[in-house]
Design an enzyme around this catalytic site. Sequence first.
Site, PDB file in Angstrom:
ATOM      1  N   HIS A 145     -40.463   3.535   7.064  1.00  0.00           N
ATOM      2  CA  HIS A 145     -39.184   3.247   7.711  1.00  0.00           C
ATOM      3  C   HIS A 145     -38.208   4.395   7.468  1.00  0.00           C
ATOM      4  CE1 HIS A 145     -40.932  -0.628   8.210  1.00  0.00           C
ATOM      5  NE2 HIS A 145     -39.818  -1.206   8.626  1.00  0.00           N
ATOM      6  N   GLY A 201     -34.110  -8.823   9.712  1.00  0.00           N
ATOM      7  CA  GLY A 201     -35.222  -7.898   9.829  1.00  0.00           C
ATOM      8  C   GLY A 201     -34.808  -6.501  10.258  1.00  0.00           C
ATOM      9  N   HIS A 202     -35.782  -5.600  10.237  1.00  0.00           N
ATOM     10  CA  HIS A 202     -35.517  -4.182  10.534  1.00  0.00           C
ATOM     11  C   HIS A 202     -35.091  -3.994  11.993  1.00  0.00           C
ATOM     12  CE1 HIS A 202     -40.184  -3.755  11.144  1.00  0.00           C
ATOM     13  NE2 HIS A 202     -39.645  -4.601  11.999  1.00  0.00           N
ATOM     14  N   GLY A 203     -34.085  -3.145  12.179  1.00  0.00           N
ATOM     15  CA  GLY A 203     -33.637  -2.809  13.519  1.00  0.00           C
ATOM     16  C   GLY A 203     -32.807  -3.867  14.210  1.00  0.00           C
TER      17      GLY A 203
END
EC number: 2.3.1.191
Length: 346
Positions: free
Chosen positions: A211, A252-254
């Site tokens: 990431h 979560g990511h993004g």
Amino acid sequence: MVSSNFYKNLGPRKLMAIIDFLHDIIEPPKVHEDIVIHDIKILQEASSNDISFLSNHKYSEFLKTTKAAACIVPKNFTGEANPNTVLIRAENSYFAYGKLIDFFYAPIKSYHAKIMKSAIVADSATIGKNCYIGHNVVIEDDVIIGDDSIIESGSFIGRGVNIGKNARIEQHVSINYAIIGDDALILAGAKIGQEGFGFSTEKGVHHKIFHIGVVKIGNNVEIGSNTTIDRGSLQDTIIEDLCRIDNLVQIGHGVKIGKGSIIVAQAGIAGSSTIGKYCALGGQVGIAGHLNICDGVQVAAQGGVLQNIEACKIVGGSPAVPIMDWHRQSVIMKQLVKTSNSKLKK
């Protein structure tokens, strides 16, 4: 009951001074200048020296029997009340109550500009003016902490993190790969900037995706205890100004969360979804990945969102549907169960 171990009562206060302080009072009542208020209490417990408030109509019956000297009520309140209780009508009685708490109480525990000896602060870190850095805090290289900030004991601020002015970071918070604005409040145990849950599967093996994004948090944002916010894999995770995120929330990511949105405890938002401005997600709501939830959307508790939602819609259920459809489904299901049970008995 308010404990003097933790909070200092700043009273007594004259009732006239209280009314002047609140500002948004509708037609301020005429009160005797000698009336003095010693404390704030709920209607059921208030004495003739106390002030109370009413913001939820479920408690309006207690206004008939309360002994409170005064009570803040909604501007359109028309119910019965003790004739000895002065009614103070406010545009927003709960907001007025919040201001009143600040007028009457302050925490006993206070912080002064100091870096505790047990803290580890890198030479290349920049600590602003009037900051408190608590016991066993670790601040790594190239970190920037803005003026008037508080970092409480046991927290970890990773390399290159930038935190704005007047931040309060409570105990045992971990922050990595993040840029945080002014006036942040991050409660105990929150984890910000760790890698998200991203894998590519090849021949039965799940390979970790490195990431390279960050977490960007705007101004005046509150992050609850034990909430986790993953950094983006390629695009950043973004939380805009004025958001309020409860305890035990997974982001979560993004993910992008728009200005002024509220996320209640145990909600989870999967990667790359966008939550619009001034949305409200109830407790235990789940948002699937790569969705677009438009501005002003409300999702009832335990709702499971599997598709995009248009602006200002109110939804509930799992999978989430318009709220009235969900209520109809619940009624029909209840009727079906009753019918089925009656047939079985025959």
